[in-house]
Design a protein around this motif. Structure first.
Motif, short mmCIF file in Angstrom:
data_model
loop_
_atom_site.label_atom_id
_atom_site.label_comp_id
_atom_site.label_asym_id
_atom_site.label_seq_id
_atom_site.Cartn_x
_atom_site.Cartn_y
_atom_site.Cartn_z
N GLY A 85 10.93 4.81 7.42
CA GLY A 85 10.07 3.69 7.77
C GLY A 85 10.79 2.65 8.62
N SER A 86 12.06 2.43 8.35
CA SER A 86 12.85 1.51 9.18
C SER A 86 12.93 2.01 10.62
N PHE A 90 5.72 -0.02 8.09
CA PHE A 90 5.69 -0.85 6.89
C PHE A 90 5.27 -0.05 5.67
N ALA A 91 4.31 0.86 5.85
CA ALA A 91 3.85 1.68 4.72
C ALA A 91 4.98 2.56 4.19
N LEU A 111 0.83 -1.21 0.00
CA LEU A 111 0.00 0.00 0.00
C LEU A 111 0.86 1.25 0.00
N GLY A 112 1.95 1.21 0.77
CA GLY A 112 2.87 2.35 0.78
C GLY A 112 3.49 2.57 -0.58
N ALA A 113 3.86 1.47 -1.24
CA ALA A 113 4.41 1.58 -2.60
C ALA A 113 3.36 2.12 -3.55
N ALA A 114 2.12 1.65 -3.40
CA ALA A 114 1.05 2.12 -4.28
C ALA A 114 0.77 3.60 -4.06
N ALA A 115 0.68 4.00 -2.80
CA ALA A 115 0.35 5.39 -2.48
C ALA A 115 1.42 6.36 -2.96
#
Length: 419
Positions: free
Chosen positions: A103-104, A123-124, A71-75
């Motif tokens: 994010g890490s 994770f996002a 979802l993070g990649a998509a957003a």
């Protein structure tokens, strides 16, 4: 000789031989960035599902790692594409990996606080790194000649192998870091990821000069193919290309994301889990130059169908061999190979069909749809695993493979697709 009027390219005069030299340098820079980004993603990928299950206290929520990452990649796919359209690939890629590094850090904090919502945010943000890796493959095609587009794209994808295979095997060193700094268990790998991602940002900022996307706006016609600048041709073929990429990604994510949970529940050590995921990632990237070559020589759709055949064998192996870690590993390798053939060829087809200003926009939408499909696959996989088990998950993923094959057959019957 051609005078370039685009600002920010770092070059006042550009000729066709210059473009070829710049393309070679661009590919080298993207390769180095992919290696570092691969370490960042690989060192956190397979441990994410285990960490999510531990903090949430439920196996059904173990898919949250893959779901929020995708979802993070998509957003971030379209915002990064728009940033590339406005300012070029260099700031877009660098911004993305810095967000992924944050994010890490958030994930480490979430583990320390045992906060599942904060873990989801981490994770996002980590998923933005995946969006960067995906945009990098398209960056390799910005000023590539049409006959070498699949090759250049696949070379950038291939070098992700080094970092992505090395990353999951950094569990041991990561846990030593965690112990040395009194950090929560399973979080040391995220420290390694931060260092790798910051290094990747520096590579993009320093190395991508001149910027390939900015140059592509004024590239001569032989570097852009026969489609009109800023146009999309073959919309039916484009829909098929994007659909095949998205469905293939959903197949891969759904099975891969649940494999660590399945193996851990069967008593397999984290070291073996890391090795399994490393070999899977090697399958995803190691033969991408071969699939790029096949895509250029045999055609985009034929190579996509090769990928679906590999998927079919993979899913059968993991379904029938779910109790055997060796067979699961073999199945995961084949799963990676199927993803590679489908994604490399599908991405090359997208690059064939969109040019000029339309290219970044269509590529951003492609990555958005791809990652949304992966998010749905990852989210559903946890519940499917809890409901019908690992073999049932494999058979469910096979439905998507059949849909891609049916789509390819329909498109070929209706009208020839671009090579």
């Amino acid at each position: 000789m051609r005078t370039s009027s685009g600002s920010g390219t770092g070059a006042e005069i550009t000729t066709t031989p210059d473009l070829r030299a710049i393309q070679r340098r661009t590919v080298r820079v993207l390769i180095l960035g992919q290696v570092l980004g691969g370490i960042g993603i690989g060192s956190t990928l397979s441990i994410g599902a285990v960490l999510a299950a531990n903090i949430a206290g439920s196996e059904a929520l173990s898919g949250a790692a893959a779901t929020l990452s995708t979802l993070g990649a998509a957003a971030s796919a379209i915002p990064l594409a728009r940033l590339a359209q406005r300012l070029g690939r260099r700031p877009a890629l660098a911004t993305g990996v810095v967000l992924s590094a944050s994010g890490s850090l958030v994930t480490i904090g979430a583990a320390a606080l045992s906060s599942f919502p904060l873990l989801l945010l981490g994770f996002a943000l980590l998923g933005v790194g995946t969006a960067v890796n995906l945009q990098s493959r398209f960056a390799a095609t910005d000023i590539a000649s049409p006959e070498h587009r699949g090759r250049d794209l696949s070379l950038v994808v291939w070098f992700t192998t080094i970092g992505a295979v090395l990353g999951p095997n950094l569990f041991g060193p990561g846990e030593e870091i965690a112990e040395a700094f009194n950090m929560p268990p399973l979080t040391g790998s995220f420290v390694i990821a931060v260092g790798a991602q910051i290094a990747a940002a520096a590579v993009y900022l320093v190395g991508l000069r001149p910027d390939p996307y900015l140059l592509s706006r004024d590239a001569p016609s032989d570097a852009q193919g026969d489609a009109a600048p800023g146009r999309v041709r073959g919309r039916g073929a484009l829909i098929f290309a994007i659909g095949s990429i998205a469905a293939s990604h959903a197949v891969m994510v759904s099975v891969m994301a649940m494999t660590p949970v399945h193996l851990v529940n069967h008593g397999v050590t984290l070291t073996i889990v890391g090795l399994t995921i490393s070999l899977h990632i090697a399958g995803m990237f190691a033969l991408s130059p071969l699939f790029g070559w096949l895509s250029d020589r045999l055609g985009r759709v034929g190579t996509i169908l090769i990928g679906q055949a590999l998927f079919a064998v993979s899913l059968a192996v993991v379904a029938f061999g779910e109790e055997d870690p060796v067979l699961v590993t073999v199945g995961l390798i084949l799963l990676g190979l199927g993803w590679s053939a489908s994604t490399v060829s599908g991405s090359a087809l997208v690059a064939d069909l969109a040019t000029g200003a339309a290219r970044a926009r269509i590529q951003g939408r492609t990555d958005l749809i791809m990652n949304l499909a992966g998010a749905v696959g990852g989210a559903a996989a946890g519940f499917v695993l809890a409901w019908v088990g690992y073999s049932g998950l494999a058979w469910a993923a096979g439905v998507l493979v059949l849909l891609i094959v049916a789509g390819a057959t329909t498109m070929r019957t209706a009208r020839p697709l671009p090579a």
